[in-house]
Design an enzyme around this catalytic site. Sequence first.
Site, mmCIF file in Angstrom:
data_model
loop_
_atom_site.group_PDB
_atom_site.id
_atom_site.type_symbol
_atom_site.label_atom_id
_atom_site.label_comp_id
_atom_site.label_asym_id
_atom_site.label_seq_id
_atom_site.Cartn_x
_atom_site.Cartn_y
_atom_site.Cartn_z
ATOM 1 N N GLU A 52 0.827 -1.211 0.000
ATOM 2 C CA GLU A 52 0.000 0.000 0.000
ATOM 3 C C GLU A 52 0.859 1.259 0.000
ATOM 4 O O GLU A 52 0.535 2.246 -0.632
ATOM 5 C CB GLU A 52 -0.945 -0.025 1.202
ATOM 6 C CG GLU A 52 -1.959 1.078 1.201
ATOM 7 C CD GLU A 52 -3.006 0.971 0.100
ATOM 8 O OE1 GLU A 52 -3.791 1.925 -0.030
ATOM 9 O OE2 GLU A 52 -3.049 -0.032 -0.655
ATOM 10 N N THR A 161 -12.420 6.912 -14.041
ATOM 11 C CA THR A 161 -13.179 5.828 -13.411
ATOM 12 C C THR A 161 -13.599 6.218 -12.009
ATOM 13 O O THR A 161 -14.036 5.390 -11.236
ATOM 14 C CB THR A 161 -12.334 4.537 -13.381
ATOM 15 O OG1 THR A 161 -11.110 4.816 -12.734
ATOM 16 C CG2 THR A 161 -12.091 4.013 -14.771
#
Length: 163
Positions: A52, A161
Site C-alpha cells: 500500500e 473511473t
Amino acid sequence: KMDHLACFAGGMLAVGAQHGGEFDREYMTLAERIGETCYEFYRRTTSGLSPEFMSFVGGSDPKVPRNAAYNIGRPEAVETFFIMWYYTRDPKWREMGWEVFSSFERHARTPSGWAALKDVNNPAKLDDKMESFVLAETMKYLFLLFDSSYPIPLDKYVFNTEA
C-alpha cells in the site's frame, strides 16, 4: 512515506507535458522518475506486487512497513506505465507492466479473478476479495499497455473511473 495512490502523478505529469509548454521536458523527466519509483514498489517485494505504501527512512532504500504490506490491486502505477509507454514508446514501460501482470497471475489469480494479498512478502496469504478497480482500472491499463493498435488517442480522450 509514499503511497501507491501517489503513483498516478507520473501519468498526470506526462499528459500535461504534451502541449508545448515551457516545462514539458522537466515534467516528462519527473513523470519518468515517479514511474520508475513506483515500479520499485513491486520489484522490491517477494511477490512482485506492490504494498500500500513504502517508507523512505534516512536516505535508505524504501522499506515495506508491516501495516502497509497488503496489496489490493491498485491501478495507479500501471496507469502511469501505460501513459508513459503511449508518449515515449520506451519498451521499459511494457517490461515493467509485464512483470507486474505476471506477478498478479502468479500470486493473486483465482478461478474467478485476482485476490488481494494480505502480505506482499508472503504471497501464500490471500484475502478473499477483489476490489472493483482491479478490473475497471488495473487490468484495463495493462490491456492498453500491450494493445498494439492504440485504439484510444490520449489527445482526445481522458480516462475517468472515479465518477
